[in-house]
Design a protein around this motif. Sequence first.
Motif, PDB file in Angstrom:
ATOM      1  N   HIS A 124       1.333   8.228  -4.397  1.00  0.00           N
ATOM      2  CA  HIS A 124       0.513   9.058  -3.511  1.00  0.00           C
ATOM      3  C   HIS A 124      -0.147  10.172  -4.324  1.00  0.00           C
ATOM      4  N   CYS A 128      -9.424   5.777   6.869  1.00  0.00           N
ATOM      5  CA  CYS A 128      -9.046   4.359   6.948  1.00  0.00           C
ATOM      6  C   CYS A 128      -8.071   4.116   8.087  1.00  0.00           C
ATOM      7  N   THR A 178      -7.809   8.258   3.121  1.00  0.00           N
ATOM      8  CA  THR A 178      -6.673   7.594   3.762  1.00  0.00           C
ATOM      9  C   THR A 178      -6.692   7.829   5.269  1.00  0.00           C
ATOM     10  N   VAL A 194       0.840  -1.201   0.000  1.00  0.00           N
ATOM     11  CA  VAL A 194       0.000   0.000   0.000  1.00  0.00           C
ATOM     12  C   VAL A 194       0.873   1.247   0.000  1.00  0.00           C
ATOM     13  N   MET A 232      -8.596  11.597  -1.742  1.00  0.00           N
ATOM     14  CA  MET A 232      -7.805  10.465  -1.252  1.00  0.00           C
ATOM     15  C   MET A 232      -7.157  10.754   0.106  1.00  0.00           C
TER      16      MET A 232
END
Length: 82
Positions: free
Chosen positions: A26, A75, A72, A21, A68
């Motif tokens: 990025h 998460c 992120t 990951v 994102m």
Amino acid sequence: MLFPNVTQRGDIMDEQAIRQVLLLPHVQVMHREKFAELVGVSPGVVEGWVDRGQVDSIVIGKHRLINMVKLTLRCLEQETYF
């Protein structure tokens, strides 16, 4: 599942999966269709997530893009991923 290669055993995530990951490029925002392709769902599913506020998005010009950075962070803050 947002990252299909990431597995979780109890509270410890597989180190190799985490490395995979972290090696992903990025990006701060991503087009909805590309996001759908990468996570393995249809664009309609992503639209539903955005409409219900389950995935943050941002408008840049005429385009609504997946945020994102917020995704992120969300998460990382959650105790369980799936």
